[in-house]
Design a protein around this motif. Structure first.
Motif: not given
Length: 93
Positions: A24-39
């Motif tokens: 479930s890896l995904r990259l996204y825009r965050s307030v800090a820049g680039t974010g990542l979520a994964a299991t």
């Protein structure tokens, strides 16, 4: 968000020997820049999840500029049974 190859990121997450799987890896825009979520699935129940999280976050920040890391951990399942040899060998008579 700068261009990052998601499969290269996935492989970098195996930097810690306690990581068994990355899903479930995904990259996204965050307030800090680039974010990542994964299991993540860890290799054994006794793997230090805080250490895994810190190690991966450091690598992702240094190699890919990923500033925010959201990791969820899955239970790796039961500890495999081991043979208790403390009582010696059992022989059939």
């Amino acid at each position: 968000m700068h261009e990052v190859d998601i499969e290269t990121v996935r492989m970098a997450m195996f930097v810690h020997s306690g990581v068994k799987a990355v899903d479930s890896l995904r990259l996204y825009r965050s307030v800090a820049g680039t974010g990542l979520a994964a299991t993540l699935t860890v290799a054994a129940p006794d793997v230090d999840q805080t250490n895994v999280r810190d190690t991966i976050a450091t690598v992702l920040r240094e190699r890919f500029g990923i500033d925010e890391v959201d990791l969820q951990f899955q239970d790796p399942g039961p500890i495999p049974h081991t043979i208790d040899i403390s009582r010696g060998l059992i022989e059939k008579k």
